[in-house]
Design a protein around this motif. Structure first.
Motif, PDB file in Angstrom:
ATOM      1  N   MET A  74     -26.426  29.128-113.225  1.00  0.00           N
ATOM      2  CA  MET A  74     -26.264  27.993-112.820  1.00  0.00           C
ATOM      3  C   MET A  74     -27.735  27.164-112.539  1.00  0.00           C
ATOM      4  SD  MET A  74     -24.244  25.296-112.746  1.00  0.00           S
ATOM      5  CE  MET A  74     -22.637  26.063-112.940  1.00  0.00           C
ATOM      6  N   HIS A  75     -28.001  26.227-113.323  1.00  0.00           N
ATOM      7  CA  HIS A  75     -29.266  25.347-113.135  1.00  0.00           C
ATOM      8  C   HIS A  75     -29.120  24.110-112.466  1.00  0.00           C
ATOM      9  CE1 HIS A  75     -32.924  23.365-114.555  1.00  0.00           C
ATOM     10  NE2 HIS A  75     -31.933  22.158-114.434  1.00  0.00           N
ATOM     11  N   GLY A  80     -30.941  15.855-110.768  1.00  0.00           N
ATOM     12  CA  GLY A  80     -29.391  15.687-110.534  1.00  0.00           C
ATOM     13  C   GLY A  80     -28.720  16.360-111.594  1.00  0.00           C
ATOM     14  N   THR A  81     -29.372  17.175-112.444  1.00  0.00           N
ATOM     15  CA  THR A  81     -28.863  18.003-113.203  1.00  0.00           C
ATOM     16  C   THR A  81     -27.975  19.307-112.820  1.00  0.00           C
ATOM     17  OG1 THR A  81     -30.486  17.509-114.701  1.00  0.00           O
ATOM     18  CG2 THR A  81     -29.016  19.337-115.377  1.00  0.00           C
ATOM     19  N   GLU A  82     -26.715  19.608-113.286  1.00  0.00           N
ATOM     20  CA  GLU A  82     -26.132  20.753-112.989  1.00  0.00           C
ATOM     21  C   GLU A  82     -25.513  21.305-114.288  1.00  0.00           C
ATOM     22  OE1 GLU A  82     -22.509  22.301-110.154  1.00  0.00           O
ATOM     23  OE2 GLU A  82     -23.690  20.611-109.363  1.00  0.00           O
ATOM     24  N   MET A  83     -26.041  22.521-114.687  1.00  0.00           N
ATOM     25  CA  MET A  83     -25.826  22.937-116.024  1.00  0.00           C
ATOM     26  C   MET A  83     -25.843  24.524-116.125  1.00  0.00           C
ATOM     27  SD  MET A  83     -24.854  22.595-119.252  1.00  0.00           S
ATOM     28  CE  MET A  83     -25.262  20.745-119.260  1.00  0.00           C
ATOM     29  N   GLU A  84     -24.672  25.078-116.567  1.00  0.00           N
ATOM     30  CA  GLU A  84     -24.558  26.359-116.274  1.00  0.00           C
ATOM     31  C   GLU A  84     -25.099  26.840-117.918  1.00  0.00           C
ATOM     32  OE1 GLU A  84     -21.351  30.062-116.652  1.00  0.00           O
ATOM     33  OE2 GLU A  84     -20.460  27.966-116.445  1.00  0.00           O
ATOM     34  N   ILE A  85     -25.914  27.866-118.054  1.00  0.00           N
ATOM     35  CA  ILE A  85     -26.528  28.370-119.289  1.00  0.00           C
ATOM     36  C   ILE A  85     -25.729  29.675-119.723  1.00  0.00           C
ATOM     37  CG2 ILE A  85     -28.492  29.242-118.132  1.00  0.00           C
ATOM     38  CD1 ILE A  85     -29.846  28.797-121.010  1.00  0.00           C
ATOM     39  N   THR A  86     -25.331  29.825-120.869  1.00  0.00           N
ATOM     40  CA  THR A  86     -24.657  30.998-121.171  1.00  0.00           C
ATOM     41  C   THR A  86     -25.323  31.646-122.500  1.00  0.00           C
ATOM     42  OG1 THR A  86     -23.205  29.817-122.463  1.00  0.00           O
ATOM     43  CG2 THR A  86     -22.480  30.444-120.165  1.00  0.00           C
ATOM     44  N   PRO A  87     -25.057  32.840-122.811  1.00  0.00           N
ATOM     45  CA  PRO A  87     -25.713  33.372-123.934  1.00  0.00           C
ATOM     46  C   PRO A  87     -25.887  32.532-125.323  1.00  0.00           C
ATOM     47  CG  PRO A  87     -24.567  35.096-123.042  1.00  0.00           C
ATOM     48  CD  PRO A  87     -24.070  33.777-122.362  1.00  0.00           C
ATOM     49  N   GLY A  88     -26.968  32.488-125.750  1.00  0.00           N
ATOM     50  CA  GLY A  88     -27.186  31.848-126.988  1.00  0.00           C
ATOM     51  C   GLY A  88     -27.634  30.265-126.897  1.00  0.00           C
ATOM     52  N   ALA A  89     -27.490  29.699-125.748  1.00  0.00           N
ATOM     53  CA  ALA A  89     -27.626  28.430-125.576  1.00  0.00           C
ATOM     54  C   ALA A  89     -29.204  28.163-124.953  1.00  0.00           C
ATOM     55  CB  ALA A  89     -26.688  27.801-124.630  1.00  0.00           C
ATOM     56  N   THR A 105     -26.404  32.593-109.483  1.00  0.00           N
ATOM     57  CA  THR A 105     -25.278  32.872-110.003  1.00  0.00           C
ATOM     58  C   THR A 105     -24.260  31.733-109.841  1.00  0.00           C
ATOM     59  OG1 THR A 105     -25.780  35.217-109.744  1.00  0.00           O
ATOM     60  CG2 THR A 105     -23.605  34.841-109.907  1.00  0.00           C
ATOM     61  N   PRO A 106     -23.548  31.363-110.945  1.00  0.00           N
ATOM     62  CA  PRO A 106     -22.399  30.417-110.814  1.00  0.00           C
ATOM     63  C   PRO A 106     -21.371  30.713-109.712  1.00  0.00           C
ATOM     64  CG  PRO A 106     -22.926  30.711-112.944  1.00  0.00           C
ATOM     65  CD  PRO A 106     -23.536  31.965-112.328  1.00  0.00           C
ATOM     66  N   GLN A 107     -20.939  29.942-109.067  1.00  0.00           N
ATOM     67  CA  GLN A 107     -19.820  30.005-107.994  1.00  0.00           C
ATOM     68  C   GLN A 107     -18.493  31.109-108.603  1.00  0.00           C
ATOM     69  OE1 GLN A 107     -20.497  29.242-104.869  1.00  0.00           O
ATOM     70  NE2 GLN A 107     -18.688  30.528-104.208  1.00  0.00           N
ATOM     71  N   TYR A 108     -18.209  30.760-109.638  1.00  0.00           N
ATOM     72  CA  TYR A 108     -16.997  31.494-110.137  1.00  0.00           C
ATOM     73  C   TYR A 108     -17.266  33.249-110.147  1.00  0.00           C
ATOM     74  CZ  TYR A 108     -18.466  31.469-114.759  1.00  0.00           C
ATOM     75  OH  TYR A 108     -19.321  31.303-116.211  1.00  0.00           O
ATOM     76  N   LEU A 109     -18.606  33.479-110.350  1.00  0.00           N
ATOM     77  CA  LEU A 109     -18.848  34.748-110.500  1.00  0.00           C
ATOM     78  C   LEU A 109     -19.457  35.529-109.552  1.00  0.00           C
ATOM     79  CD1 LEU A 109     -20.843  34.597-114.097  1.00  0.00           C
ATOM     80  CD2 LEU A 109     -18.605  35.480-113.518  1.00  0.00           C
ATOM     81  N   ARG A 110     -19.756  34.724-108.233  1.00  0.00           N
ATOM     82  CA  ARG A 110     -20.412  35.430-107.153  1.00  0.00           C
ATOM     83  C   ARG A 110     -19.672  36.477-106.374  1.00  0.00           C
ATOM     84  NH1 ARG A 110     -25.091  32.336-106.143  1.00  0.00           N
ATOM     85  NH2 ARG A 110     -25.194  33.411-103.998  1.00  0.00           N
TER      86      ARG A 110
END
Length: 293
Positions: A74-75, A80-89, A105-110
């Motif tokens: 999670m970036h 003001g950007t809040e962006m999750e990066i996942t594989p290949g992006a 680490t994003p909240q849902y994976l912590r």
């Protein structure tokens, strides 16, 4: 005859609570084209109580490129950007005159077991653009140019090559390619590249000039062009480079500039907390005590 002029081995580096493999800069090769910094993150298996947490920290004079093979980050930044990066992006953040961001680490994976693996790359800005306004763009994996040639799969992650152009908005002539070979394959791509060139082996092996090279090595081309080499089946490589800048780039911590005084000012501004803030974040990485490289 081999066209490899220098071999750089991956070296361990600590970025806080996470160990990475440092590839660039190297004492004998500070940059390849505009690429001034590359970290190989992982592969790391994190338990349900372990997470990536890089608090707010600043950048100037560069663009960052985050590219994941596995996992999620999670970036958040001072724009003001809040962006999750996942594989290949691709997350492409241009610091310019100054930006602050965190990577976690994003909240849902912590509270779950997880795996993280990818590359963190810094691309220096041309001298006349070092102080431009900061910006951020996210490119989805499906929008990255990709194609097949024989038994190889190719992605143009950033820049231009093979008559194609990535949608990542770069500021100088460069290329960053992923090539995956499903069978033994001989490649000759010298005419498709320009400037300085290097090849990073993520997995598998390549053969060149009677020598075999394996993972966690960067091979720097002698005459700025990678020519003919053989990829063995199951090999993944990243080819990067481009036109070098005429001026030297200085690096201190997360600051890159063609001017040492600019870096000194950035250091003072960070200590005094004059950089913009990441919304809703109060912790930050303190300025390390060291000299400009």
């Amino acid at each position: 005859m081999s066209n490899i002029g220098l071999i750089i081995e991956e070296r361990a580096a600590d970025i806080g609570n996470f160990l990475v493999g440092r590839l660039l800069p190297f004492r004998q090769k500070r940059a390849v084209g505009p690429f001034v910094f590359i970290d190989h993150m992982g592969p790391a298996d994190l338990k349900n109580y372990q997470n990536l947490d890089v608090p707010a920290h600043p950048h100037i004079g560069l663009s960052t490129l985050t590219y994941l093979f596995e996992g999620s980050i999670m970036h958040r930044d001072s724009l003001g950007t809040e962006m999750e990066i996942t594989p290949g992006a691709v997350n492409w953040m241009t610091a310019g005159k100054g930006v602050v961001h965190s990577e976690r680490t994003p909240q849902y994976l912590r509270h779950s077991d997880k795996r993280l693996h990818g590359l963190q790359i810094w691309v220096a800005l041309p001298k006349d653009l070092e102080n431009l306004d900061p910006s951020f763009i996210h490119i989805e994996a499906k929008d990255i140019p990709h194609w097949e040639e024989g038994s190889t799969k190719i992605k143009l992650i950033a820049g231009e090559a093979f008559g194609k152009r990535s949608p990542v908005p770069v500021y100088s002539k460069l290329y960053f390619l992923e090539i995956i070979a499903s069978e033994d394959t001989t490649l000759n791509i010298g005419n498709d590249l320009f400037g300085e060139s290097a090849l990073y082996i993520l997995e598998g092996e390549i053969e060149d000039g009677g020598n075999t090279y394996g993972p966690k090595q960067i091979l720097i081309a002698k005459d700025a062009k990678l020519c003919q080499f053989k990829m063995l089946a199951g090999t993944t490589v990243y080819i990067f480079g481009g036109e070098p800048f005429p001026e030297e780039r200085y690096i201190f911590w997360n600051f890159v500039s063609s001017d040492k005084e600019t870096i000194e000012k950035a250091k003072q501004d960070w200590v005094a907390q004059r950089f913009p803030k990441v919304p809703n974040e109060t912790d930050f990485v303190p300025l390390p005590q060291s000299n400009v490289k």
